[in-house]
Design a protein around this motif. Structure first.
Motif, PDB file in Angstrom:
ATOM      1  N   LEU A  20      36.395   7.723  19.274  1.00  0.00           N
ATOM      2  CA  LEU A  20      35.351   7.038  20.037  1.00  0.00           C
ATOM      3  C   LEU A  20      34.103   6.850  19.185  1.00  0.00           C
ATOM      4  O   LEU A  20      33.679   7.770  18.487  1.00  0.00           O
ATOM      5  CB  LEU A  20      34.964   7.851  21.271  1.00  0.00           C
ATOM      6  N   SER A  21      33.531   5.658  19.263  1.00  0.00           N
ATOM      7  CA  SER A  21      32.225   5.363  18.681  1.00  0.00           C
ATOM      8  C   SER A  21      31.402   4.758  19.811  1.00  0.00           C
ATOM      9  O   SER A  21      31.691   3.660  20.268  1.00  0.00           O
ATOM     10  CB  SER A  21      32.334   4.358  17.530  1.00  0.00           C
ATOM     11  N   VAL A  22      30.419   5.493  20.282  1.00  0.00           N
ATOM     12  CA  VAL A  22      29.620   5.062  21.428  1.00  0.00           C
ATOM     13  C   VAL A  22      28.269   4.563  20.924  1.00  0.00           C
ATOM     14  O   VAL A  22      27.586   5.253  20.169  1.00  0.00           O
ATOM     15  CB  VAL A  22      29.426   6.224  22.426  1.00  0.00           C
ATOM     16  N   TYR A  23      27.895   3.347  21.342  1.00  0.00           N
ATOM     17  CA  TYR A  23      26.626   2.744  20.949  1.00  0.00           C
ATOM     18  C   TYR A  23      25.782   2.447  22.178  1.00  0.00           C
ATOM     19  O   TYR A  23      26.311   2.249  23.271  1.00  0.00           O
ATOM     20  CB  TYR A  23      26.869   1.434  20.177  1.00  0.00           C
ATOM     21  N   GLY A  24      24.473   2.406  21.986  1.00  0.00           N
ATOM     22  CA  GLY A  24      23.555   2.084  23.066  1.00  0.00           C
ATOM     23  C   GLY A  24      22.201   1.705  22.492  1.00  0.00           C
ATOM     24  O   GLY A  24      21.926   1.934  21.315  1.00  0.00           O
ATOM     25  N   PRO A  25      21.335   1.127  23.325  1.00  0.00           N
ATOM     26  CA  PRO A  25      20.020   0.691  22.836  1.00  0.00           C
ATOM     27  C   PRO A  25      19.072   1.873  22.625  1.00  0.00           C
ATOM     28  O   PRO A  25      19.128   2.856  23.350  1.00  0.00           O
ATOM     29  CB  PRO A  25      19.512  -0.222  23.943  1.00  0.00           C
ATOM     30  N   ASP A  26      18.225   1.755  21.609  1.00  0.00           N
ATOM     31  CA  ASP A  26      17.179   2.752  21.400  1.00  0.00           C
ATOM     32  C   ASP A  26      15.889   2.266  22.059  1.00  0.00           C
ATOM     33  O   ASP A  26      15.887   1.295  22.814  1.00  0.00           O
ATOM     34  CB  ASP A  26      16.984   3.057  19.910  1.00  0.00           C
ATOM     35  N   PHE A  27      14.786   2.930  21.775  1.00  0.00           N
ATOM     36  CA  PHE A  27      13.492   2.609  22.372  1.00  0.00           C
ATOM     37  C   PHE A  27      13.056   1.169  22.088  1.00  0.00           C
ATOM     38  O   PHE A  27      12.400   0.531  22.890  1.00  0.00           O
ATOM     39  CB  PHE A  27      12.447   3.599  21.836  1.00  0.00           C
ATOM     40  N   ASP A  31      20.748  -1.668  18.944  1.00  0.00           N
ATOM     41  CA  ASP A  31      21.975  -0.917  19.200  1.00  0.00           C
ATOM     42  C   ASP A  31      22.127   0.148  18.131  1.00  0.00           C
ATOM     43  O   ASP A  31      22.196  -0.160  16.935  1.00  0.00           O
ATOM     44  CB  ASP A  31      23.200  -1.839  19.176  1.00  0.00           C
ATOM     45  N   VAL A  32      22.172   1.402  18.533  1.00  0.00           N
ATOM     46  CA  VAL A  32      22.336   2.524  17.601  1.00  0.00           C
ATOM     47  C   VAL A  32      23.485   3.397  18.085  1.00  0.00           C
ATOM     48  O   VAL A  32      23.859   3.370  19.256  1.00  0.00           O
ATOM     49  CB  VAL A  32      21.048   3.379  17.483  1.00  0.00           C
ATOM     50  N   VAL A  33      24.047   4.162  17.165  1.00  0.00           N
ATOM     51  CA  VAL A  33      25.149   5.043  17.521  1.00  0.00           C
ATOM     52  C   VAL A  33      24.624   6.164  18.415  1.00  0.00           C
ATOM     53  O   VAL A  33      23.586   6.766  18.155  1.00  0.00           O
ATOM     54  CB  VAL A  33      25.860   5.588  16.258  1.00  0.00           C
ATOM     55  N   ARG A  34      25.328   6.400  19.503  1.00  0.00           N
ATOM     56  CA  ARG A  34      24.975   7.475  20.435  1.00  0.00           C
ATOM     57  C   ARG A  34      25.889   8.680  20.263  1.00  0.00           C
ATOM     58  O   ARG A  34      25.552   9.772  20.691  1.00  0.00           O
ATOM     59  CB  ARG A  34      25.069   6.981  21.879  1.00  0.00           C
ATOM     60  N   GLY A  35      27.062   8.455  19.658  1.00  0.00           N
ATOM     61  CA  GLY A  35      27.953   9.577  19.420  1.00  0.00           C
ATOM     62  C   GLY A  35      29.306   9.156  18.899  1.00  0.00           C
ATOM     63  O   GLY A  35      29.748   8.032  19.107  1.00  0.00           O
ATOM     64  N   TYR A  36      29.939  10.081  18.183  1.00  0.00           N
ATOM     65  CA  TYR A  36      31.306   9.935  17.704  1.00  0.00           C
ATOM     66  C   TYR A  36      32.117  11.103  18.232  1.00  0.00           C
ATOM     67  O   TYR A  36      31.594  12.197  18.423  1.00  0.00           O
ATOM     68  CB  TYR A  36      31.365   9.992  16.171  1.00  0.00           C
ATOM     69  N   GLY A  37      33.392  10.870  18.440  1.00  0.00           N
ATOM     70  CA  GLY A  37      34.284  11.944  18.854  1.00  0.00           C
ATOM     71  C   GLY A  37      35.723  11.511  18.699  1.00  0.00           C
ATOM     72  O   GLY A  37      36.020  10.329  18.559  1.00  0.00           O
ATOM     73  N   ALA A  38      36.638  12.468  18.724  1.00  0.00           N
ATOM     74  CA  ALA A  38      38.063  12.172  18.601  1.00  0.00           C
ATOM     75  C   ALA A  38      38.854  13.185  19.410  1.00  0.00           C
ATOM     76  O   ALA A  38      38.419  14.325  19.603  1.00  0.00           O
ATOM     77  CB  ALA A  38      38.493  12.228  17.140  1.00  0.00           C
ATOM     78  N   VAL A  39      40.017  12.747  19.886  1.00  0.00           N
ATOM     79  CA  VAL A  39      40.907  13.623  20.646  1.00  0.00           C
ATOM     80  C   VAL A  39      42.341  13.183  20.382  1.00  0.00           C
ATOM     81  O   VAL A  39      42.617  11.995  20.187  1.00  0.00           O
ATOM     82  CB  VAL A  39      40.581  13.572  22.163  1.00  0.00           C
ATOM     83  N   HIS A  40      43.258  14.169  20.346  1.00  0.00           N
ATOM     84  CA  HIS A  40      44.677  13.857  20.196  1.00  0.00           C
ATOM     85  C   HIS A  40      45.236  13.377  21.530  1.00  0.00           C
ATOM     86  O   HIS A  40      44.890  13.898  22.588  1.00  0.00           O
ATOM     87  CB  HIS A  40      45.454  15.086  19.728  1.00  0.00           C
ATOM     88  N   THR A  71      12.528   2.092  11.503  1.00  0.00           N
ATOM     89  CA  THR A  71      13.246   0.846  11.227  1.00  0.00           C
ATOM     90  C   THR A  71      14.370   0.579  12.209  1.00  0.00           C
ATOM     91  O   THR A  71      14.899  -0.530  12.259  1.00  0.00           O
ATOM     92  CB  THR A  71      13.849   0.872   9.801  1.00  0.00           C
ATOM     93  N   GLY A  72      14.764   1.588  12.977  1.00  0.00           N
ATOM     94  CA  GLY A  72      15.874   1.420  13.911  1.00  0.00           C
ATOM     95  C   GLY A  72      17.226   1.507  13.236  1.00  0.00           C
ATOM     96  O   GLY A  72      18.249   1.208  13.842  1.00  0.00           O
ATOM     97  N   ARG A  73      17.260   1.901  11.976  1.00  0.00           N
ATOM     98  CA  ARG A  73      18.507   2.050  11.225  1.00  0.00           C
ATOM     99  C   ARG A  73      18.828   3.534  11.111  1.00  0.00           C
ATOM    100  O   ARG A  73      18.230   4.237  10.325  1.00  0.00           O
ATOM    101  CB  ARG A  73      18.382   1.429   9.825  1.00  0.00           C
ATOM    102  N   ARG A  74      19.756   4.006  11.915  1.00  0.00           N
ATOM    103  CA  ARG A  74      20.124   5.419  11.916  1.00  0.00           C
ATOM    104  C   ARG A  74      21.397   5.623  11.101  1.00  0.00           C
ATOM    105  O   ARG A  74      22.168   4.686  10.911  1.00  0.00           O
ATOM    106  CB  ARG A  74      20.356   5.880  13.352  1.00  0.00           C
TER     107      ARG A  74
END
Length: 107
Positions: A20-27, A31-40, A71-74
């Motif tokens: 999973l790569s979850v993105y969402g708006p910042d202040f 669009d910035v990354v909000r989180g990464y995760g993985a599951v089998h 800059t909004g670049r994370r």
């Protein structure tokens, strides 16, 4: 030299994963990354729920953190294999970023 341990499960036996790569708006509306995760993915038939711990990479210095906020670049991973394998991730600074629950219906 430090002792190297082989992975607990060889990649070909670990089975498929969902990354999973979850993105969402910042202040500022970027669009910035909000989180990464993985599951089998489970193999057994039935309904399965998995809770995935999400994380985000962090800058290594206060100056980089301020500059990325301004800059909004994370920091982002460019290759999803980094999230799925975990190999080499021990040298990456990350911060916990909540959880996502996924439901599987396996036939």
């Amino acid at each position: 030299p430090p002792e190297q341990h082989p992975p607990l499960t060889p990649p070909f036996l670990a089975g498929p994963q969902i990354v999973l790569s979850v993105y969402g708006p910042d202040f500022f509306g970027h669009d910035v990354v909000r989180g990464y995760g993985a599951v089998h993915v489970p193999f057994t038939p039935g309904r399965h729920r998995r809770t995935i711990a999400m994380f985000v990479p962090e800058s290594t210095s206060r100056l980089q953190q301020f500059t990325s906020w301004l800059t909004g670049r994370r920091p982002e991973f460019t290759d999803p294999k980094i999230v799925a394998q975990g190999e080499g991730r021990e040298v990456t600074r990350v911060r916990s970023q909540g959880f996502v629950t996924v439901s599987f219906n396996i036939m």
